[in-house]
Design a protein around this motif. Structure first.
Motif, mmCIF file in Angstrom:
data_model
loop_
_atom_site.group_PDB
_atom_site.id
_atom_site.type_symbol
_atom_site.label_atom_id
_atom_site.label_comp_id
_atom_site.label_asym_id
_atom_site.label_seq_id
_atom_site.Cartn_x
_atom_site.Cartn_y
_atom_site.Cartn_z
ATOM 1 N N LYS A 155 -1.600 -18.188 -25.919
ATOM 2 C CA LYS A 155 -1.437 -16.769 -25.630
ATOM 3 C C LYS A 155 -1.540 -16.549 -24.128
ATOM 4 O O LYS A 155 -2.250 -17.262 -23.435
ATOM 5 C CB LYS A 155 -2.526 -15.933 -26.318
ATOM 6 N N GLY A 156 -0.859 -15.523 -23.653
ATOM 7 C CA GLY A 156 -0.940 -15.147 -22.248
ATOM 8 C C GLY A 156 -1.385 -13.695 -22.129
ATOM 9 O O GLY A 156 -1.156 -12.889 -23.029
ATOM 10 N N HIS A 157 -2.032 -13.374 -21.005
ATOM 11 C CA HIS A 157 -2.525 -12.013 -20.793
ATOM 12 C C HIS A 157 -2.443 -11.678 -19.314
ATOM 13 O O HIS A 157 -2.805 -12.488 -18.461
ATOM 14 C CB HIS A 157 -3.975 -11.903 -21.264
ATOM 15 N N ARG A 158 -1.955 -10.470 -19.007
ATOM 16 C CA ARG A 158 -1.934 -9.968 -17.637
ATOM 17 C C ARG A 158 -2.728 -8.674 -17.588
ATOM 18 O O ARG A 158 -2.353 -7.693 -18.213
ATOM 19 C CB ARG A 158 -0.500 -9.730 -17.171
ATOM 20 N N GLN A 159 -3.830 -8.698 -16.835
ATOM 21 C CA GLN A 159 -4.731 -7.551 -16.760
ATOM 22 C C GLN A 159 -4.200 -6.527 -15.757
ATOM 23 O O GLN A 159 -3.947 -6.863 -14.601
ATOM 24 C CB GLN A 159 -6.122 -8.020 -16.341
ATOM 25 N N PRO A 160 -4.037 -5.262 -16.158
ATOM 26 C CA PRO A 160 -3.635 -4.238 -15.191
ATOM 27 C C PRO A 160 -4.789 -3.893 -14.241
ATOM 28 O O PRO A 160 -5.945 -3.926 -14.629
ATOM 29 C CB PRO A 160 -3.255 -3.043 -16.061
ATOM 30 N N PHE A 161 -4.431 -3.571 -12.978
ATOM 31 C CA PHE A 161 -5.450 -3.223 -11.990
ATOM 32 C C PHE A 161 -4.906 -2.167 -11.040
ATOM 33 O O PHE A 161 -3.700 -1.890 -10.998
ATOM 34 C CB PHE A 161 -5.909 -4.458 -11.207
ATOM 35 N N SER A 162 -5.813 -1.584 -10.272
ATOM 36 C CA SER A 162 -5.460 -0.632 -9.212
ATOM 37 C C SER A 162 -6.016 -1.170 -7.905
ATOM 38 O O SER A 162 -7.161 -1.591 -7.840
ATOM 39 C CB SER A 162 -6.059 0.742 -9.492
ATOM 40 N N LEU A 163 -5.204 -1.130 -6.867
ATOM 41 C CA LEU A 163 -5.646 -1.530 -5.524
ATOM 42 C C LEU A 163 -5.998 -0.252 -4.763
ATOM 43 O O LEU A 163 -5.150 0.622 -4.594
ATOM 44 C CB LEU A 163 -4.562 -2.314 -4.801
ATOM 45 N N VAL A 164 -7.251 -0.148 -4.341
ATOM 46 C CA VAL A 164 -7.751 1.082 -3.703
ATOM 47 C C VAL A 164 -8.224 0.764 -2.297
ATOM 48 O O VAL A 164 -8.937 -0.219 -2.080
ATOM 49 C CB VAL A 164 -8.936 1.682 -4.529
ATOM 50 N N GLU A 165 -7.808 1.607 -1.344
ATOM 51 C CA GLU A 165 -8.307 1.488 0.029
ATOM 52 C C GLU A 165 -9.373 2.555 0.246
ATOM 53 O O GLU A 165 -9.141 3.732 -0.015
ATOM 54 C CB GLU A 165 -7.172 1.676 1.031
ATOM 55 N N ILE A 166 -10.551 2.140 0.709
ATOM 56 C CA ILE A 166 -11.672 3.056 0.937
ATOM 57 C C ILE A 166 -11.445 3.794 2.249
ATOM 58 O O ILE A 166 -11.241 3.159 3.294
ATOM 59 C CB ILE A 166 -13.009 2.285 0.959
ATOM 60 N N GLU A 167 -11.465 5.129 2.191
ATOM 61 C CA GLU A 167 -11.200 5.931 3.386
ATOM 62 C C GLU A 167 -12.447 6.592 3.955
ATOM 63 O O GLU A 167 -12.572 6.720 5.171
ATOM 64 C CB GLU A 167 -10.164 7.014 3.062
ATOM 65 N N ASN A 168 -13.368 7.025 3.093
ATOM 66 C CA ASN A 168 -14.514 7.780 3.586
ATOM 67 C C ASN A 168 -15.731 7.519 2.712
ATOM 68 O O ASN A 168 -15.627 7.499 1.492
ATOM 69 C CB ASN A 168 -14.185 9.275 3.593
ATOM 70 N N ILE A 169 -16.879 7.312 3.350
ATOM 71 C CA ILE A 169 -18.147 7.144 2.641
ATOM 72 C C ILE A 169 -19.048 8.295 3.071
ATOM 73 O O ILE A 169 -19.270 8.498 4.264
ATOM 74 C CB ILE A 169 -18.802 5.795 2.963
#
Length: 101
Positions: free
Chosen positions: A86-100
């Motif tokens: 079996k094969g699996h591809r996990q979905p993800f989001s790439l987030v850039e941190i702008e302000n803390i």
């Protein structure tokens, strides 16, 4: 200055300008995202929440919504003629941190 945030059941140590790969968020590419579950903020001193800091938030921008590399799972039982691939591809989001803050 850094912060520790929680999203998708995982914790991430982030600084301003960092790009992090998190579990898929239901937000379109280019839109802003706010992380309210902030555990630690360090600027001049360290502030630790119980479990979260009140009024603290980390803002970022979603750069990409994609799927990760394929992970192949192969099950095999000797002398039984059992094979399962079996094969699996996990979905993800790439987030850039702008302000803390």
């Amino acid at each position: 200055m850094y912060a520790v945030i929680e999203t998708g059941g995982k914790q991430y140590r982030v600084c301003q300008g960092d790009k992090i790969k998190v579990e898929k968020l239901d937000i379109k590419e280019g839109e802003k995202v706010t992380f309210d579950k902030v555990l630690v903020i360090s600027d001049n001193g360290i502030k630790v929440g119980k479990p979260y800091l009140e009024g603290a938030k980390v803002e970022g921008k979603v750069l990409l919504q994609a799927k990760d590399k394929k992970v192949v799972v192969y099950k095999y039982k000797a002398k039984k003629n059992q094979r399962n691939k079996k094969g699996h591809r996990q979905p993800f989001s790439l987030v850039e941190i702008e302000n803390i803050g």
